[in-house]
Design a protein around this motif. Structure first.
Motif, short mmCIF file in Angstrom:
data_model
loop_
_atom_site.label_atom_id
_atom_site.label_comp_id
_atom_site.label_asym_id
_atom_site.label_seq_id
_atom_site.Cartn_x
_atom_site.Cartn_y
_atom_site.Cartn_z
N GLU A 69 1.27 -6.19 24.47
CA GLU A 69 0.55 -6.48 23.23
C GLU A 69 -0.96 -6.31 23.37
O GLU A 69 -1.69 -6.40 22.41
CB GLU A 69 0.84 -7.92 22.78
CG GLU A 69 2.22 -8.12 22.20
CD GLU A 69 2.46 -9.58 21.89
OE1 GLU A 69 2.47 -10.39 22.84
OE2 GLU A 69 2.61 -9.91 20.72
N ASN B 224 0.82 -1.22 0.00
CA ASN B 224 0.00 0.00 0.00
C ASN B 224 0.86 1.27 0.00
O ASN B 224 0.57 2.23 0.72
CB ASN B 224 -0.95 -0.01 1.21
CG ASN B 224 -1.99 1.09 1.11
OD1 ASN B 224 -2.27 1.59 0.02
ND2 ASN B 224 -2.56 1.47 2.25
N HIS C 227 -11.95 -6.31 22.85
CA HIS C 227 -13.23 -5.74 22.45
C HIS C 227 -14.14 -5.50 23.64
O HIS C 227 -15.21 -4.92 23.49
CB HIS C 227 -13.91 -6.66 21.44
CG HIS C 227 -13.35 -6.53 20.07
ND1 HIS C 227 -14.08 -6.79 18.93
CD2 HIS C 227 -12.13 -6.14 19.66
CE1 HIS C 227 -13.31 -6.58 17.87
NE2 HIS C 227 -12.13 -6.19 18.29
N TYR D 224 -4.90 -11.76 3.14
CA TYR D 224 -4.53 -11.97 4.54
C TYR D 224 -3.87 -10.69 5.05
O TYR D 224 -2.98 -10.15 4.39
CB TYR D 224 -3.56 -13.14 4.68
CG TYR D 224 -4.13 -14.44 4.17
CD1 TYR D 224 -5.00 -15.19 4.94
CD2 TYR D 224 -3.81 -14.89 2.89
CE1 TYR D 224 -5.54 -16.37 4.47
CE2 TYR D 224 -4.35 -16.07 2.41
CZ TYR D 224 -5.21 -16.81 3.19
OH TYR D 224 -5.73 -17.98 2.71
N VAL D 225 -4.31 -10.23 6.21
CA VAL D 225 -3.79 -8.98 6.76
C VAL D 225 -3.21 -9.24 8.15
O VAL D 225 -3.89 -9.81 9.01
CB VAL D 225 -4.92 -7.93 6.87
CG1 VAL D 225 -4.38 -6.61 7.41
CG2 VAL D 225 -5.60 -7.72 5.53
N PRO D 226 -1.95 -8.85 8.38
CA PRO D 226 -1.38 -9.04 9.72
C PRO D 226 -1.87 -7.94 10.66
O PRO D 226 -1.19 -6.95 10.88
CB PRO D 226 0.13 -8.95 9.48
CG PRO D 226 0.28 -8.09 8.28
CD PRO D 226 -0.97 -8.23 7.47
N GLY D 227 -3.05 -8.15 11.19
CA GLY D 227 -3.66 -7.11 12.03
C GLY D 227 -3.11 -7.09 13.44
O GLY D 227 -2.53 -8.07 13.90
N GLY D 228 -3.28 -6.00 14.11
CA GLY D 228 -2.90 -5.91 15.51
C GLY D 228 -3.98 -6.53 16.38
O GLY D 228 -4.97 -7.06 15.88
N PHE D 229 -3.80 -6.47 17.69
CA PHE D 229 -4.77 -7.08 18.59
C PHE D 229 -5.29 -6.04 19.56
O PHE D 229 -4.53 -5.22 20.08
CB PHE D 229 -4.09 -8.21 19.39
CG PHE D 229 -5.00 -8.82 20.43
CD1 PHE D 229 -5.91 -9.80 20.09
CD2 PHE D 229 -4.95 -8.37 21.74
CE1 PHE D 229 -6.76 -10.34 21.04
CE2 PHE D 229 -5.80 -8.90 22.70
CZ PHE D 229 -6.70 -9.89 22.35
N GLU D 230 -6.59 -6.04 19.77
CA GLU D 230 -7.14 -5.17 20.82
C GLU D 230 -8.31 -5.85 21.50
O GLU D 230 -9.00 -6.67 20.88
CB GLU D 230 -7.57 -3.80 20.27
CG GLU D 230 -8.68 -3.86 19.26
CD GLU D 230 -9.04 -2.47 18.72
OE1 GLU D 230 -10.16 -2.00 19.00
OE2 GLU D 230 -8.20 -1.89 18.01
N ARG E 289 -1.83 -15.04 22.19
CA ARG E 289 -1.77 -14.89 20.73
C ARG E 289 -1.93 -16.25 20.04
O ARG E 289 -2.07 -16.33 18.82
CB ARG E 289 -0.47 -14.23 20.31
CG ARG E 289 0.75 -14.92 20.85
CD ARG E 289 2.05 -14.53 20.23
NE ARG E 289 2.19 -13.16 19.80
CZ ARG E 289 3.21 -12.74 19.06
NH1 ARG E 289 4.13 -13.59 18.69
NH2 ARG E 289 3.30 -11.48 18.69
#
Ligand SMILES: Cc1cc2nc3c(=O)[nH]c(=O)nc-3n(C[C@H](O)[C@H](O)[C@H](O)COP(=O)(O)OP(=O)(O)OC[C@H]3O[C@@H](n4cnc5c(N)ncnc54)[C@H](O)[C@@H]3O)c2cc1C
Length: 148
Positions: free
Chosen positions: A96, A22, A82, A74-80, A121
């Motif tokens: 993390e 991108n 919810h 496929y997207v290497p997304g972060g973690f949060e 993870r």
């Protein structure tokens, strides 16, 4: 996870893998060479939009007017988290963003246990079930010992 490592990780899922950065490639020449060596093409064009039909991805359109046909992305997304309950109870999170737990799934708040995706993870059903089992056993033991 850096995009280069993510590409390496999933490179055995398909022989037709393309890395879309991108327009913001931070890849070194060495990394690009390594990816190309393993037949992973790098496209560093800026993405304008995605086209789908009934939720099935069809094309990536780039700002230069070109497009690329893709079947899966496929997207290497972060973690949060919810859910705000753990934090509102005062449970510490890891760097993390996972809920911090000890070996028995107890959080940093005594009597509050957490298990599954919110603490690890290694996100699989098997892990969630194993952690839930451990937490259940420990909680049950604690309650019995409190009462008897
Ligand atoms: C697309 C996808 C594919 C996957 N494929 C696999 C696979 O093939 N094999 C595998 O082992 N794992 C797979 N996983 C991972 C697996 O689904 C998870 O690791 C597992 O479901 C984690 O279980 P959990 O109980 O921790 O969380 P979840 O299953 O997410 O359950 C958490 C529940 O809590 C509820 N909840 C959240 N906030 C609140 C709130 N405030 N109040 C009340 N309820 C709340 C949610 O609605 C949800 O029902 C996949 C995950 C995804 C997203």
């Amino acid at each position: 996870m850096p995009v280069c490592d993510f590409s390496r990780l999933i490179s055995n899922w398909t022989s037709d893998l393309i890395l879309f950065t991108n327009g913001h490639s931070t890849l070194t020449g060495e990394q690009i060479g390594k990816l190309e060596e393993h037949h992973i093409k790098v496209v560093d064009k800026e993405i304008e939009r995605f086209e789908h039909i009934n939720g099935y991805l069809q094309n990536i359109y780039f700002k230069d007017g070109s497009r690329s046909f893709v079947k899966v992305m496929y997207v290497p997304g972060g973690f949060e988290q919810h859910c705000e309950i753990p934090e509102s109870l005062g449970c510490d999170l890891t760097e993390e963003g996972y809920i911090k737990v000890d070996a028995f799934q107890e959080t940093t708040v005594k009597g509050v246990f957490a298990c599954g995706d919110n603490v690890s993870r290694m996100r699989t059903v098997a892990n969630a079930v194993a952690m839930g089992t451990a937490a259940g056993m420990i909680v049950s033991k604690k309650i019995r010992f409190e009462e008897f």
